[in-house]
Design a protein around this motif. Sequence first.
Motif, PDB file in Angstrom:
ATOM      1  N   LEU A   1      -0.807   9.420  -6.613  1.00 31.05           N
ATOM      2  CA  LEU A   1       0.583   9.786  -6.926  1.00 31.05           C
ATOM      3  C   LEU A   1       1.539   9.578  -5.752  1.00 31.05           C
ATOM      4  CD1 LEU A   1      -0.092  13.042  -8.975  1.00 31.05           C
ATOM      5  CD2 LEU A   1       0.386  10.760  -9.842  1.00 31.05           C
ATOM      6  N   THR A   2       1.025   9.563  -4.537  1.00 36.06           N
ATOM      7  CA  THR A   2       1.884   9.319  -3.376  1.00 36.06           C
ATOM      8  C   THR A   2       1.176   8.334  -2.438  1.00 36.06           C
ATOM      9  OG1 THR A   2       0.950  11.009  -1.914  1.00 36.06           O
ATOM     10  CG2 THR A   2       2.643  11.736  -3.468  1.00 36.06           C
ATOM     11  N   SER A   3       1.881   7.961  -1.388  1.00 39.60           N
ATOM     12  CA  SER A   3       1.289   7.031  -0.414  1.00 39.60           C
ATOM     13  C   SER A   3       0.113   7.671   0.323  1.00 39.60           C
ATOM     14  CB  SER A   3       2.338   6.620   0.613  1.00 39.60           C
ATOM     15  OG  SER A   3       3.461   6.077  -0.029  1.00 39.60           O
ATOM     16  N   PHE A   4       0.076   8.999   0.349  1.00 43.18           N
ATOM     17  CA  PHE A   4      -0.985   9.701   1.080  1.00 43.18           C
ATOM     18  C   PHE A   4      -2.083  10.210   0.146  1.00 43.18           C
ATOM     19  CE2 PHE A   4       2.991  10.337   3.463  1.00 43.18           C
ATOM     20  CZ  PHE A   4       2.646   9.664   4.620  1.00 43.18           C
TER      21      PHE A   4
ATOM     22  N   ILE B   1       4.932   2.847   4.769  1.00 44.95           N
ATOM     23  CA  ILE B   1       5.252   3.986   3.887  1.00 44.95           C
ATOM     24  C   ILE B   1       6.657   4.497   4.197  1.00 44.95           C
ATOM     25  CG2 ILE B   1       4.624   6.357   3.272  1.00 44.95           C
ATOM     26  CD1 ILE B   1       1.692   5.600   3.969  1.00 44.95           C
TER      27      ILE B   1
ATOM     28  N   ARG C   1      -4.960   0.519   4.925  1.00 46.65           N
ATOM     29  CA  ARG C   1      -4.644  -0.555   3.979  1.00 46.65           C
ATOM     30  C   ARG C   1      -5.687  -0.734   2.889  1.00 46.65           C
ATOM     31  NH1 ARG C   1      -0.320  -3.453   5.680  1.00 46.65           N
ATOM     32  NH2 ARG C   1       0.301  -3.086   7.833  1.00 46.65           N
ATOM     33  N   GLY C   2      -6.260   0.370   2.437  1.00 49.07           N
ATOM     34  CA  GLY C   2      -7.188   0.317   1.312  1.00 49.07           C
ATOM     35  C   GLY C   2      -8.489  -0.398   1.596  1.00 49.07           C
TER      36      GLY C   2
ATOM     37  N   ASP D   1      -7.025  -0.705  -7.297  1.00 48.58           N
ATOM     38  CA  ASP D   1      -5.646  -0.579  -7.795  1.00 48.58           C
ATOM     39  C   ASP D   1      -5.553  -0.849  -9.297  1.00 48.58           C
ATOM     40  OD1 ASP D   1      -4.522   0.066  -5.363  1.00 48.58           O
ATOM     41  OD2 ASP D   1      -4.354  -2.038  -4.769  1.00 48.58           O
TER      42      ASP D   1
ATOM     43  N   GLY E   1       0.793  -1.229   0.000  1.00 49.02           N
ATOM     44  CA  GLY E   1       0.000   0.000   0.000  1.00 49.02           C
ATOM     45  C   GLY E   1       0.823   1.276   0.000  1.00 49.02           C
ATOM     46  N   ALA E   2       2.163   1.150  -0.020  1.00 50.47           N
ATOM     47  CA  ALA E   2       3.029   2.339   0.010  1.00 50.47           C
ATOM     48  C   ALA E   2       3.646   2.588  -1.363  1.00 50.47           C
ATOM     49  CB  ALA E   2       4.120   2.143   1.041  1.00 50.47           C
ATOM     50  N   ARG E   3       3.943   3.868  -1.635  1.00 48.78           N
ATOM     51  CA  ARG E   3       4.553   4.258  -2.915  1.00 48.78           C
ATOM     52  C   ARG E   3       5.859   5.005  -2.653  1.00 48.78           C
ATOM     53  NH1 ARG E   3      -0.884   4.366  -3.904  1.00 48.78           N
ATOM     54  NH2 ARG E   3      -1.446   3.467  -5.922  1.00 48.78           N
TER      55      ARG E   3
END
Lengths: 171, 278
Positions: free
Chosen positions: B128-131, A132, B200-201, B263, A28-30
């Motif tokens: 675009l980011t984890s947040f 993350i 976790r989505g 996703d 779940g992290a990018r």
Amino acid sequence: MVAGRLALVGLVALLLQLTVISPITVAGARPDVVLLFAIVVSMETDPERGAVAGFALGLAFDLLLDTPAGLTALTLTLVGWGVGTAKDAVLRSSRVISLALVAVASMAGTLLYAGLAVVFGVTIEAGDLPAIVGLVAVVNALLSQPLRWVVRRSLGPERRSPSRDRSVFRP
Amino acid sequence: MPRSRRFGRSRFTLILLVLASLTVLTLDYRDSGPVQGARNALGTVLSPFRSVGEWVATPFQNGWEGITGYDDLKDENTDLRRQLDEVRGDEVEADALTKENEELRRLNDLPVTADIPRTTAEITSGPLTSFDTTLEIDKGSGDGIKVGMAVITEAGLVGRIHRVQGGRARVQLITDPDFPGVGVRLVESGDVGLARGSSRGRLRVEEGITATTPVERGEDLVTSGLERSNYPAGIPVGTVIDVQPTEDQVEQALNVEPAADLDAVRFVIVLLCDENCG
């Protein structure tokens, strides 16, 4: 001229983040190459230029995100300045130290962003943070050497860190 | 330049940049024109670069996915074939029941999801980011899209329109912790609750499901479509993966896996109804 070359490297880093890095997810992290750019510019130059590079690329990234505009710019400004200052405090040149600095700065930058986001009204799930922070630190450490090489080339020999005339990270 | 003077100038620059960041944050918080204009302009300017970048990156991404995900894809393929056989058997019966349900709703002057005008859009950018928990689609205000409209796929609810920028729009995913709650109904018991984004989505339902209601892992949730809801009734939301009693033991908290694969979504449907869709 140097600023233009650095801006071009920043633009390429931003496009890499948008097209290649962002679709990669692990637990779940990018990864975050935009943060890495601010760290690397700061390591190769000085706190001031690190902060300016972080602010500029952070602001550009902010305008593409749905989170409050200015949040990434503020974070990367502080990270850029912090890394440049921390680098000046390091006494010994070593690849391990530079990798550790990138990893620690990446972790600190991610946590700082999360903290500021909460202050500005964005909900962050604390349970997601370890994955993350860990992923960003590892990927940034791995990518830091090639990006440092690119940034160093774009700066040219005469425009690198003026700190103590020589960067402690250079042999 | 002396070190102390350079450090002083560096701190002055830092203060200026921090103030500039805070000014931008304030302007954006007030939803003022300059920031929105800059968002639109940068999105438009970067669009061709992004297209070129994606064109270059896609073969490498596909190659990487092929190398790293081959075994998973093989297992998934086998599983999907098995599921397809099961679904074929249920499809005819489900179609008949859906039609019957729609007829009954029309007879009772209730809204029918199939009657709501809709437009299909392609995802142009994922988070675009984890947040970041938004997607960008290639349709905007010119296509009748407005903030708050429901976004779905054939599999289920994806999110809502959060921002419209000319010919593009951003979709806030249902798993975003800041997503306004979605009214949901358990298919088996009919209990109604409120689902919100979780870690976790996933989604979490913490209100509305009483402790006495039998809820099992694998049970499906659909939108409740209660009055003035932006989401019509009956859209699949997700599947229960975990059930726990709430702290006060009066209700149950459900962890829910979204029905739509957020996703991997490539195309979405925007329901062109922005209020009282229920």
